[in-house]
Write a protein that holds these residues in place. Structure first.
Motif, PDB file in Angstrom:
ATOM      1  N   ALA A   1      11.877  -6.261  -3.273  1.00 57.91           N
ATOM      2  CA  ALA A   1      12.537  -5.958  -1.666  1.00 57.91           C
ATOM      3  C   ALA A   1      10.888  -5.196  -1.705  1.00 57.91           C
ATOM      4  O   ALA A   1      10.539  -5.136  -0.091  1.00 57.91           O
ATOM      5  CB  ALA A   1      12.785  -4.536  -2.072  1.00 57.91           C
ATOM      6  N   ALA A   2      10.094  -4.383  -2.444  1.00 56.63           N
ATOM      7  CA  ALA A   2       8.657  -4.363  -2.182  1.00 56.63           C
ATOM      8  C   ALA A   2       7.737  -5.165  -1.615  1.00 56.63           C
ATOM      9  O   ALA A   2       7.243  -5.230  -0.398  1.00 56.63           O
ATOM     10  CB  ALA A   2       8.260  -3.253  -2.812  1.00 56.63           C
ATOM     11  N   PHE A   3       7.753  -6.669  -3.260  1.00 57.61           N
ATOM     12  CA  PHE A   3       6.862  -7.565  -2.431  1.00 57.61           C
ATOM     13  C   PHE A   3       7.371  -7.679  -1.298  1.00 57.61           C
ATOM     14  O   PHE A   3       6.388  -8.625  -0.493  1.00 57.61           O
ATOM     15  CB  PHE A   3       7.099  -8.268  -3.607  1.00 57.61           C
ATOM     16  N   GLN A   4       8.744  -8.594  -1.411  1.00 55.74           N
ATOM     17  CA  GLN A   4       8.818  -9.185   0.254  1.00 55.74           C
ATOM     18  C   GLN A   4       8.671  -8.286   2.033  1.00 55.74           C
ATOM     19  O   GLN A   4       8.629  -8.891   2.453  1.00 55.74           O
ATOM     20  CB  GLN A   4      10.837  -9.135   0.300  1.00 55.74           C
ATOM     21  N   PHE A   5       8.759  -6.983   0.828  1.00 50.70           N
ATOM     22  CA  PHE A   5       8.352  -5.898   2.715  1.00 50.70           C
ATOM     23  C   PHE A   5       7.398  -6.189   3.028  1.00 50.70           C
ATOM     24  O   PHE A   5       6.424  -5.867   3.744  1.00 50.70           O
ATOM     25  CB  PHE A   5       9.039  -4.980   2.229  1.00 50.70           C
ATOM     26  N   HIS A   6       6.241  -5.246   1.613  1.00 52.63           N
ATOM     27  CA  HIS A   6       5.017  -4.964   2.477  1.00 52.63           C
ATOM     28  C   HIS A   6       3.752  -6.155   1.936  1.00 52.63           C
ATOM     29  O   HIS A   6       3.834  -6.547   2.687  1.00 52.63           O
ATOM     30  CB  HIS A   6       4.909  -4.374   0.612  1.00 52.63           C
ATOM     31  N   ALA A   7       4.368  -7.093   0.931  1.00 58.10           N
ATOM     32  CA  ALA A   7       3.590  -8.222   1.150  1.00 58.10           C
ATOM     33  C   ALA A   7       3.197  -9.457   1.643  1.00 58.10           C
ATOM     34  O   ALA A   7       2.577 -10.378   1.823  1.00 58.10           O
ATOM     35  CB  ALA A   7       3.347  -9.194  -0.528  1.00 58.10           C
ATOM     36  N   ARG A   8       5.106  -9.105   2.056  1.00 59.69           N
ATOM     37  CA  ARG A   8       5.599 -10.750   2.807  1.00 59.69           C
ATOM     38  C   ARG A   8       5.526 -11.806   2.221  1.00 59.69           C
ATOM     39  O   ARG A   8       5.019 -12.737   3.061  1.00 59.69           O
ATOM     40  CB  ARG A   8       4.682 -11.196   4.307  1.00 59.69           C
ATOM     41  N   LEU A   9       5.809 -11.974   0.792  1.00 58.86           N
ATOM     42  CA  LEU A   9       5.712 -12.805  -0.252  1.00 58.86           C
ATOM     43  C   LEU A   9       7.950 -13.393   0.032  1.00 58.86           C
ATOM     44  O   LEU A   9       7.705 -12.921   0.552  1.00 58.86           O
ATOM     45  CB  LEU A   9       5.409 -12.470  -1.593  1.00 58.86           C
ATOM     46  N   HIS A  10       6.813 -15.473  -0.302  1.00 58.65           N
ATOM     47  CA  HIS A  10       8.326 -15.535  -0.035  1.00 58.65           C
ATOM     48  C   HIS A  10       9.570 -15.844  -1.230  1.00 58.65           C
ATOM     49  O   HIS A  10       8.026 -16.980  -2.139  1.00 58.65           O
ATOM     50  CB  HIS A  10       8.448 -16.742   0.359  1.00 58.65           C
TER      51      HIS A  10
ATOM     52  N   SER B   1       5.973   5.400  -3.648  1.00 59.52           N
ATOM     53  CA  SER B   1       6.242   4.063  -2.691  1.00 59.52           C
ATOM     54  C   SER B   1       5.628   3.012  -3.994  1.00 59.52           C
ATOM     55  O   SER B   1       5.459   3.458  -4.882  1.00 59.52           O
ATOM     56  CB  SER B   1       5.164   4.651  -1.546  1.00 59.52           C
ATOM     57  N   TYR B   2       5.825   1.935  -3.480  1.00 59.14           N
ATOM     58  CA  TYR B   2       5.236   0.186  -3.883  1.00 59.14           C
ATOM     59  C   TYR B   2       3.718   0.434  -3.399  1.00 59.14           C
ATOM     60  O   TYR B   2       3.925  -1.357  -3.887  1.00 59.14           O
ATOM     61  CB  TYR B   2       6.277  -0.695  -3.660  1.00 59.14           C
ATOM     62  N   THR B   3       3.300   1.030  -2.865  1.00 57.39           N
ATOM     63  CA  THR B   3       2.284   0.748  -1.850  1.00 57.39           C
ATOM     64  C   THR B   3       1.257   0.097  -2.498  1.00 57.39           C
ATOM     65  O   THR B   3       0.843  -1.258  -2.137  1.00 57.39           O
ATOM     66  CB  THR B   3       2.061   1.407  -0.222  1.00 57.39           C
ATOM     67  N   ALA B   4       0.459   0.791  -3.316  1.00 54.15           N
ATOM     68  CA  ALA B   4      -0.853   0.359  -3.901  1.00 54.15           C
ATOM     69  C   ALA B   4      -0.388  -1.139  -4.905  1.00 54.15           C
ATOM     70  O   ALA B   4      -1.099  -1.448  -5.212  1.00 54.15           O
ATOM     71  CB  ALA B   4      -1.002   1.685  -4.913  1.00 54.15           C
ATOM     72  N   LEU B   5       1.132  -1.287  -5.795  1.00 57.18           N
ATOM     73  CA  LEU B   5       1.112  -2.165  -6.076  1.00 57.18           C
ATOM     74  C   LEU B   5       1.030  -3.393  -5.707  1.00 57.18           C
ATOM     75  O   LEU B   5      -0.208  -4.586  -6.148  1.00 57.18           O
ATOM     76  CB  LEU B   5       2.474  -2.400  -7.367  1.00 57.18           C
ATOM     77  N   THR B   6       1.505  -3.482  -4.523  1.00 53.97           N
ATOM     78  CA  THR B   6       1.761  -4.675  -4.134  1.00 53.97           C
ATOM     79  C   THR B   6       1.281  -5.005  -3.086  1.00 53.97           C
ATOM     80  O   THR B   6       0.166  -5.976  -2.659  1.00 53.97           O
ATOM     81  CB  THR B   6       2.932  -4.735  -2.871  1.00 53.97           C
ATOM     82  N   THR B   7      -0.573  -3.521  -2.516  1.00 56.35           N
ATOM     83  CA  THR B   7      -1.797  -3.950  -2.497  1.00 56.35           C
ATOM     84  C   THR B   7      -2.713  -4.787  -3.195  1.00 56.35           C
ATOM     85  O   THR B   7      -3.715  -6.266  -2.779  1.00 56.35           O
ATOM     86  CB  THR B   7      -2.428  -2.881  -1.283  1.00 56.35           C
ATOM     87  N   GLN B   8      -2.515  -4.265  -4.522  1.00 56.65           N
ATOM     88  CA  GLN B   8      -2.877  -4.677  -5.262  1.00 56.65           C
ATOM     89  C   GLN B   8      -2.612  -6.601  -5.484  1.00 56.65           C
ATOM     90  O   GLN B   8      -4.089  -7.331  -5.264  1.00 56.65           O
ATOM     91  CB  GLN B   8      -2.825  -4.581  -6.720  1.00 56.65           C
TER      92      GLN B   8
ATOM     93  N   ARG C   1       6.410   7.647   6.207  1.00 59.07           N
ATOM     94  CA  ARG C   1       6.238   7.282   4.831  1.00 59.07           C
ATOM     95  C   ARG C   1       6.985   5.844   4.523  1.00 59.07           C
ATOM     96  O   ARG C   1       7.214   5.564   5.564  1.00 59.07           O
ATOM     97  CB  ARG C   1       6.980   8.231   4.021  1.00 59.07           C
ATOM     98  N   ASP C   2       6.436   5.310   3.188  1.00 54.93           N
ATOM     99  CA  ASP C   2       6.755   4.361   3.177  1.00 54.93           C
ATOM    100  C   ASP C   2       8.480   4.315   2.066  1.00 54.93           C
ATOM    101  O   ASP C   2       8.552   5.234   1.679  1.00 54.93           O
ATOM    102  CB  ASP C   2       6.191   3.118   2.294  1.00 54.93           C
ATOM    103  N   PRO C   3       9.270   3.613   2.209  1.00 53.48           N
ATOM    104  CA  PRO C   3      10.755   3.369   1.358  1.00 53.48           C
ATOM    105  C   PRO C   3      10.132   3.445  -0.488  1.00 53.48           C
ATOM    106  O   PRO C   3       9.076   3.171  -0.225  1.00 53.48           O
ATOM    107  CB  PRO C   3      10.770   1.517   1.509  1.00 53.48           C
ATOM    108  N   TRP C   4      10.247   4.090  -0.872  1.00 52.80           N
ATOM    109  CA  TRP C   4      10.374   4.757  -2.284  1.00 52.80           C
ATOM    110  C   TRP C   4      11.136   4.097  -2.972  1.00 52.80           C
ATOM    111  O   TRP C   4      12.008   3.868  -3.473  1.00 52.80           O
ATOM    112  CB  TRP C   4      10.119   6.603  -1.853  1.00 52.80           C
ATOM    113  N   LYS C   5      10.936   5.034  -4.765  1.00 58.48           N
ATOM    114  CA  LYS C   5      11.128   3.888  -5.594  1.00 58.48           C
ATOM    115  C   LYS C   5      12.638   4.853  -6.050  1.00 58.48           C
ATOM    116  O   LYS C   5      12.609   6.336  -5.849  1.00 58.48           O
ATOM    117  CB  LYS C   5      10.805   4.174  -6.501  1.00 58.48           C
ATOM    118  N   SER C   6      14.041   4.373  -6.471  1.00 59.09           N
ATOM    119  CA  SER C   6      14.183   3.103  -6.617  1.00 59.09           C
ATOM    120  C   SER C   6      14.918   2.587  -5.686  1.00 59.09           C
ATOM    121  O   SER C   6      15.204   1.525  -4.903  1.00 59.09           O
ATOM    122  CB  SER C   6      13.930   1.863  -7.646  1.00 59.09           C
TER     123      SER C   6
END
Length: 595
Positions: free
Chosen positions: A529-538, A500-507, A37-42
């Motif tokens: 944390a989700a955008f930094q980890f899943h989307a690799r955003l700075h 998880s935040y996967t659906a949001l960050t994928t969009q 699984r991925d890290p869960w909210k929140s």
């Protein structure tokens, strides 16, 4: 004459639970929920975000921060342990997987510490069963081993342990350090070095995990118990030189341990006092003392919520705990008169401190998690006093409840795969829009095996080993483990998509790609944390000096955005949402005018 000891146990009632079965049972409970699984909210995602920041070197170690935001739980050690795990496995393992492996080991260590704590408390003279006129009573070591098995099963049976015990949050670290301290105080009567080491690790770890006041209160209470506790005399029941005392307790690990000589009370008490002084100094030097007391306002809503939390979170330990306090009430009277019964006083200390922390702080169920080892211990001491009718009631209620829960899980899974029955399938579509069911042969085989094992366990419980004192905890623990395992196999894709935040960050990633940086406004710690980890955003906080091409804004904070940025520079580009939680909706803006 009132009998101060209600435990009347024959030797045939303390048969051991097979070690291989106990090992497999613990593994089947601990591992599901940590993997796949991925890290869960929140809280799960937020804690992992701080650990990742420390591992990357983007945050000070003594003041962990996530994009400038301090931690919500004033803890250090849980984030340090997670960061060290990430750094130690940076050669190839995913960061979130490394953290979950660490916490799986922590939960396993919690169960081991609970087993040994119950064992040593059951060896105390006041906890031993009544001696029969013509012999045949349970041997001290065998009795303590059977009680420890029951305590471990009672711990697993507690409903509150399932989810929170499998998250990578500071609460799970507090649980482990509390269990280590509990074991240490229980075992210090018989040994020094191993319990002393566990006491230092447990208390200092608890202090650095956001609970210095709890650690200090537990230590102070342990010192008082030691002051009133009389050391065992050679040949006293349950002591190292009593009949059967040379038999080694079954170890949950590979080897065995032996009981040492009773340790002088003053020696251990002074050691605990020095540890208390070190705890106070450490918390003071690191400025860990924080005022978090929030007295209840007396409203019915608050009282009802706390009561409901206590009832379901600690089930089935709390009714057995009440039964223990009633059946052992004459020893409780003796405690009030200064005659110590360690097997009651020590777990009561831990329960009162941790439950008091739950009632007077905003931590809620995560603070109550630390009470489970002590509650399971008190529940275990109800087992040798249960009447046959009460034991049968527990078995039948457990059988109906967990069998029904397992049936619901299977029916919903079948509906997700086939569309039949139609109503559960429609409920899934309504509650989790956008979810696409997947099929896993491996998960199905595990779920089928667990269900068959439950059926065999029910047959075993009603057909054999009816005299074992831990028998009443087999079905509650087995049912809790069964439902948790089914959820973490059959329902894992559904729960992972929903939590998880996967659906949001994928969009968002599909729209912006990999820009050099993204400004943010109003995002909470979990979203960051989700955008930094899943989307690799700075990510960078939005202000007039930054010049990132994109801006992420929490939907609820759009009204105040004009006070932070010049709105003429931005145009709305996309609306991102989590399908199962509208509170996590974000607006994506694209820069149209350079600053």
């Amino acid at each position: 004459m009132k009998q101060p000891n209600p435990a009347i146990v024959a030797q045939d009632a303390v048969r051991r639970l097979p070690r291989l079965a106990l090992w497999l049972f613990c593994i089947a409970y601990v591992l599901p929920g940590f993997f796949g699984r991925d890290p869960w909210k929140s809280a799960d995602m937020t804690a992992f975000g701080y650990m990742a920041e420390l591992a990357r070197g983007d945050s000070p170690w003594f003041t962990p921060q996530l994009m400038g935001l301090p931690v919500q739980v004033d803890a250090l050690m849980p984030y340090w342990l997670g960061a060290w795990a990430i750094m130690a496995t940076s050669w190839g393992l995913p960061a979130d997987f490394s953290v979950r492996v660490l916490h799986a080991l922590m939960l396993g260590l919690t169960l081991v510490a609970t087993w040994y704590a119950v064992y040593y408390l059951a060896r105390s003279p006041q906890a031993q069963p009544v001696a029969f006129a013509f012999g045949g009573e349970a041997e001290p070591a065998d009795y303590a081993r059977a009680m420890a098995d029951g305590g471990l099963l009672a711990s697993i049976a507690c409903l509150g342990l399932a989810q929170l015990g499998h998250e990578t949050t500071p609460a799970s670290a507090q649980l482990m350090f509390t269990a280590l301290s509990f074991y240490a105080f229980a075992a210090l009567h018989y040994a020094v070095w191993t319990p002393a080491l566990c006491a230092v690790i447990g208390i200092l770890g608890l202090t650095l995990s956001g609970a210095p006041s709890v650690a200090a209160l537990l230590l102070a209470g342990a010192c008082l118990i030691r002051l009133f506790d009389r050391p065992l005399k050679p040949g006293q029941l349950g002591g190292p030189e009593s009949p059967g005392s040379q038999r080694r307790p079954a170890n949950l690990l590979a080897g065995s341990i032996a009981l040492g000589q009773p340790q002088p009370s003053y020696f251990v008490t002074w050691g605990l006092a020095l540890l208390l002084a070190a705890t106070v100094c450490l918390a003071s030097n690191l400025d860990l003392w924080q005022w978090r007391i929030t007295p209840p306002n007396g409203q019915w809503v608050d009282f009802h919520g706390v009561t409901r939390l206590l009832l379901w979170f600690t089930w089935p330990a709390w009714p057995l705990t009440l039964w223990t306090l009633w059946r052992w009430r004459w020893q409780l009277v003796q405690i009030a008169n200064g005659k110590m019964s360690r097997h009651l006083a020590l777990p009561l200390l831990f329960v009162m401190v941790t439950v008091g922390n739950t009632l007077t702080t905003a931590a809620g169920d995560r603070a109550l998690l630390a009470a489970l080892p002590a509650l399971a211990t008190l529940a275990a001491f109800a087992l040798p006093t249960l009447q046959r009718g009460v034991a049968s009631l527990i078995d039948w209620f457990t059988l109906v409840f967990f069998t029904g829960c397992a049936a619901v899980i299977w029916v919903v899974w079948i509906a997700m795969q086939t569309g039949l029955p139609p109503q559960p399938a429609a409920n899934v579509v309504r509650l989790v829009p956008g979810f696409q069911p997947s099929f896993s042969v491996f998960a199905l085989l595990i779920a089928v095996g667990a269900t068959l094992a439950w059926a065999w366990l029910v047959k075993w419980r009603v057909g054999r080993h009816r005299a074992a004192i831990w028998k009443s905890m087999v079905l509650p623990a087995g049912g809790a483990a069964l439902c948790w395992l089914l959820l973490m196999t059959l329902w894992l894709p559904l729960l992972n998509f929903a939590r998880s935040y996967t659906a949001l960050t994928t969009q968002i990633s599909a729209v912006i790609g990999t820009p050099p940086c993204v400004e943010t406004f109003g995002l909470d710690r979990g979203q960051i944390a989700a955008f930094q980890f899943h989307a690799r955003l700075h990510l960078q906080p939005a202000n007039a000096q930054t010049s990132c091409p994109w801006l992420l804004v929490d939907r609820d904070k759009v009204a105040t955005l004009a006070g932070a940025v010049q709105m003429r520079q931005w145009t709305p580009q996309y609306f991102g949402y989590r399908p199962t939680d509208r509170d996590d909706d974000v607006l994506l803006f694209r820069r149209v005018v350079s600053p």
